[in-house]
Design an enzyme around this catalytic site. Sequence first.
Site, PDB file in Angstrom:
ATOM      1  N   GLU A  27       0.870  -1.215   0.090  1.00  0.00           N
ATOM      2  CA  GLU A  27      -0.162  -0.131  -0.063  1.00  0.00           C
ATOM      3  C   GLU A  27       0.768   1.229  -0.159  1.00  0.00           C
ATOM      4  O   GLU A  27       1.971   1.158   0.291  1.00  0.00           O
ATOM      5  CB  GLU A  27      -0.802  -0.159   1.107  1.00  0.00           C
ATOM      6  CG  GLU A  27      -2.028  -0.979   1.402  1.00  0.00           C
ATOM      7  CD  GLU A  27      -2.935  -0.915   2.767  1.00  0.00           C
ATOM      8  OE1 GLU A  27      -2.345   0.044   3.332  1.00  0.00           O
ATOM      9  OE2 GLU A  27      -3.704  -1.718   2.781  1.00  0.00           O
TER      10      GLU A  27
ATOM     11  N   HIS B  25      -6.188   1.878   5.887  1.00  0.00           N
ATOM     12  CA  HIS B  25      -5.326   1.676   6.838  1.00  0.00           C
ATOM     13  C   HIS B  25      -4.909   3.091   7.490  1.00  0.00           C
ATOM     14  O   HIS B  25      -4.490   3.870   6.634  1.00  0.00           O
ATOM     15  CB  HIS B  25      -4.235   0.658   6.351  1.00  0.00           C
ATOM     16  CG  HIS B  25      -4.754  -0.689   6.191  1.00  0.00           C
ATOM     17  ND1 HIS B  25      -4.192  -1.740   5.246  1.00  0.00           N
ATOM     18  CD2 HIS B  25      -5.785  -1.259   6.703  1.00  0.00           C
ATOM     19  CE1 HIS B  25      -4.905  -2.909   5.501  1.00  0.00           C
ATOM     20  NE2 HIS B  25      -5.798  -2.469   6.399  1.00  0.00           N
TER      21      HIS B  25
END
Length: 299
Positions: A210, A247
């Site tokens: 990510e 996140h």
Amino acid sequence: MIFRKHHRVLVQGLTGKQGSFWAEKMMGQGTRIVAGVNPKRAGETHLGVPLFASAREAARAQPFDVAVMFIPPAAARDAALDAIDAGAGLLVVLTEHIPAHDVMAMHRAAARSGTRIVGPNTAGLVTPGEGFVGIMPGHNPNIFRPGRIGVISRSGSLGTLVCLNLTRAGLGQSAFLGIGGDPMIGTTTRDALQALDKDLGTDAVVMVGEIGGAMEEKAAEYAAGMEKPVVAFIAGRASPPGKKMGHAGAIVTGSAGGYPAKRAALEAAGITVVDTPSQLTETLAGRLSATQPRAMAAT
């Protein structure tokens, strides 16, 4: 770090709704749950598992290797320190939204004791054919089946999608390592990559990263010396800078942790980076077919 069937597991929060549900699924796949923690029900059994007031008490009666936490954020620090003090070799922290100062205390204690933390905010670990720890659907044969592809993912949902595609393609997984999506995690992408590189049951690795942080760049430094093929997908290519996307670790400040920098670092290390998760399986199959002739010629 790779979960094995011989590992003995302690479940903190075993008697809760989530702890009970997932413990049953884990045991159904061969996970050896030897003890649970609930201070109010010490001396009882739940799902056939003895309950103790603390991890330290459990360790004296039922030694364990792995502890997994089904614990709310406010109580996570004390539960983690209890498991660490009890001698857990591996602590799987499923909990998210743990206060930052509590996470730092957990990591300090783990570093002193030699405990490896996976997480916080991890979905867990799966080794198809051996067992799993956490909240990944390791009990579902449509998603996980024994194979020789290692999978690393910050995201549990993206990791599940990748494993589903691998299984549909007939490849299967040697191990799934969910490292977690928080900014301060105990096991990094590089740590997980190194473990799979050393694993004799793994032929290739899929890395699901990510934006945010520098874990993928550091993993690329290690991958540059690997012989096993690595294929990667980086989520968040279209995310605006300075915004937290899902996140807590997926936040970009300026160019640091951005998609272009991560992709460039990975490709410079010989990792194939795809644009969408759907491209991972076909790309991986191509990388494997390219390496097999060289392996056969060397034997």
